[in-house]
Structure formats: C-alpha cells, structure tokens
Scaffold this active site. Sequence first.
Site, PDB file in Angstrom:
ATOM      1  N   GLY A  70      22.938  44.830 118.689  1.00 19.20           N
ATOM      2  CA  GLY A  70      22.538  43.423 118.798  1.00 19.20           C
ATOM      3  C   GLY A  70      23.130  42.642 117.640  1.00 19.20           C
ATOM      4  O   GLY A  70      23.400  43.200 116.574  1.00 19.20           O
ATOM      5  N   GLN A  75      23.740  35.988 111.752  1.00 21.18           N
ATOM      6  CA  GLN A  75      24.382  37.138 111.103  1.00 21.18           C
ATOM      7  C   GLN A  75      25.890  36.939 110.944  1.00 21.18           C
ATOM      8  O   GLN A  75      26.540  37.680 110.215  1.00 21.18           O
ATOM      9  CB  GLN A  75      24.112  38.425 111.887  1.00 21.18           C
ATOM     10  CG  GLN A  75      22.698  38.947 111.726  1.00 21.18           C
ATOM     11  CD  GLN A  75      22.510  40.245 112.464  1.00 21.18           C
ATOM     12  OE1 GLN A  75      22.283  40.259 113.663  1.00 21.18           O
ATOM     13  NE2 GLN A  75      22.637  41.360 111.756  1.00 21.18           N
ATOM     14  N   CYS A 120      20.134  47.554 110.607  1.00 22.47           N
ATOM     15  CA  CYS A 120      20.579  46.170 110.736  1.00 22.47           C
ATOM     16  C   CYS A 120      21.971  46.056 110.137  1.00 22.47           C
ATOM     17  O   CYS A 120      22.218  46.569 109.045  1.00 22.47           O
ATOM     18  CB  CYS A 120      19.602  45.235 110.026  1.00 22.47           C
ATOM     19  SG  CYS A 120      20.057  43.498 110.118  1.00 22.47           S
ATOM     20  N   LEU A 121      22.864  45.401 110.846  1.00 21.98           N
ATOM     21  CA  LEU A 121      24.234  45.230 110.356  1.00 21.98           C
ATOM     22  C   LEU A 121      24.281  44.427 109.059  1.00 21.98           C
ATOM     23  O   LEU A 121      25.235  44.530 108.298  1.00 21.98           O
ATOM     24  CB  LEU A 121      25.089  44.537 111.425  1.00 21.98           C
ATOM     25  CG  LEU A 121      25.361  45.360 112.688  1.00 21.98           C
ATOM     26  CD1 LEU A 121      25.866  44.466 113.810  1.00 21.98           C
ATOM     27  CD2 LEU A 121      26.359  46.474 112.395  1.00 21.98           C
ATOM     28  N   HIS A 163      14.046  42.258 117.538  1.00 22.81           N
ATOM     29  CA  HIS A 163      14.774  42.301 116.265  1.00 22.81           C
ATOM     30  C   HIS A 163      15.686  41.079 116.152  1.00 22.81           C
ATOM     31  O   HIS A 163      15.733  40.413 115.111  1.00 22.81           O
ATOM     32  CB  HIS A 163      15.588  43.599 116.207  1.00 22.81           C
ATOM     33  CG  HIS A 163      16.386  43.801 114.957  1.00 22.81           C
ATOM     34  ND1 HIS A 163      16.083  44.766 114.023  1.00 22.81           N
ATOM     35  CD2 HIS A 163      17.489  43.162 114.484  1.00 22.81           C
ATOM     36  CE1 HIS A 163      16.963  44.712 113.032  1.00 22.81           C
ATOM     37  NE2 HIS A 163      17.834  43.743 113.289  1.00 22.81           N
ATOM     38  N   GLU A 164      16.408  40.764 117.246  1.00 20.93           N
ATOM     39  CA  GLU A 164      17.353  39.641 117.205  1.00 20.93           C
ATOM     40  C   GLU A 164      16.631  38.292 117.170  1.00 20.93           C
ATOM     41  O   GLU A 164      17.053  37.377 116.452  1.00 20.93           O
ATOM     42  CB  GLU A 164      18.320  39.710 118.398  1.00 20.93           C
ATOM     43  CG  GLU A 164      19.193  40.951 118.435  1.00 20.93           C
ATOM     44  CD  GLU A 164      19.895  41.264 117.122  1.00 20.93           C
ATOM     45  OE1 GLU A 164      20.344  40.320 116.434  1.00 20.93           O
ATOM     46  OE2 GLU A 164      19.976  42.449 116.759  1.00 20.93           O
ATOM     47  N   HIS A 167      15.610  37.562 113.746  1.00 21.00           N
ATOM     48  CA  HIS A 167      16.724  37.008 112.965  1.00 21.00           C
ATOM     49  C   HIS A 167      16.803  35.491 113.141  1.00 21.00           C
ATOM     50  O   HIS A 167      16.965  34.746 112.180  1.00 21.00           O
ATOM     51  CB  HIS A 167      18.057  37.619 113.408  1.00 21.00           C
ATOM     52  CG  HIS A 167      18.435  38.858 112.674  1.00 21.00           C
ATOM     53  ND1 HIS A 167      18.484  38.940 111.297  1.00 21.00           N
ATOM     54  CD2 HIS A 167      18.817  40.075 113.128  1.00 21.00           C
ATOM     55  CE1 HIS A 167      18.869  40.161 110.943  1.00 21.00           C
ATOM     56  NE2 HIS A 167      19.073  40.873 112.029  1.00 21.00           N
TER      57      HIS A 167
END
Length: 200
Positions: A70, A75, A120-121, A163-164, A167
């Site tokens: 995701g 991000q 997480c990226l 999760h997204e 963000h």
Amino acid sequence: MSITKYNADYIITMDDIVREGHPVLRTVTEPVELPLQEKDRAALQCMMLFLKNSQDPEMSAKYKLRPGVGLSANQVGLTQRMFVMYVKDEKGNPVEHALVNPKIISHSVSMVYLPESEGCLSVDRPVDGFVPRYEKVKLKAYDLSGKEVVLRFKGYQAIVVQHEIDHLDGIMFYDRINQTHPFKLPQGVDIRSLYEQKGN
C-alpha cells in the site's frame, strides 16, 4: 514537491518515499478535487506502478525497492486524500485499488492484528508491537475513472486499507501500539491474530 513530476513516465523509487519525521506524514490530507484531474490520475498510476515494481523480484532489484502492498499520497509528498494498494488474495490473484477520497463508512466489532506487527515504507526501523485493526471495513471512495464505489475488505486487505487511511489522517501505524506494553491487546474486544482466521 511538485505534483507534475509524477507523470506517466516517472518511476517512483525509494528516494521519493518520505521517511518518518517529515511533517507531511503528520499532515491531514486534503480532499481531491473531482472530477479527477489528469495529474492526479497520473500520480496514482505512478504510485501503483511502484507497488507492482516493488513486488517484482527483477524490478525491485533493479531499482533497489522495498516491497510494499500500500502507498498513500503523503508518502510521496502529496497532501491529497488518495492511496493505492496491490495485494494478493487467498488464491494468489492480484487485487489492486487506486482510491480517491476514501472514507470508512462501517466496520466490524471484531478486530485482528498481525503477529509480526506492521511494516511501513516510510519507516526504516523494526517496530515491535500489536496494531489493533478492525477485521472488516466498508469503504466509500472514487476510483480512477471518477466513479463512486463502495467496497468491502476483510482480514489482511482490511488491515492494509486502515493503515493507508491512517496515513491520510496523519497517523502512523505505531501510534496504535500500546505505548507502555507494546504486545498488550485492547480489553473487552473480540481480537485475535490474523493468522488464526485461516480455514474459517
């Protein structure tokens, strides 16, 4: 950061991924203007290509990518309310969504968590602890064509969606971990490890 760089020919790499500590990750994103503009559609397509490249062994090695399932707009430095996800379902088939102005309109009472915590990226360090998530969510959003869609997700896909959306609300996954006891689960809630669901 200019939104115009994310055009059809742009390849997003890890250099474009904003890391924790950057204020954009704590910014509540702005609703995307509808009908969807071409620059926003192009940005979403770039973001989706990143996820596909990151899961492709050859492409991820070529561009030195960490695998992701995701990616939210903030991000990659954009303060817009949109995200992409690219995951495999139980049968190994790809499931992809590029969603604009997503909103969770209902969710289950029961909750799940990933026993290995979430990754997480934007976070380059291991973070231990359980992240409680709703087992099922119902989402309203707009797709790449600008059409309103209502989607239902459960299990792992529901975790990715939450999760997204976090963000997009300026929330990091580790904000949801119990700060005093990272492996303590919320009380009075039906919650279990995601992997206990298999076979149900």
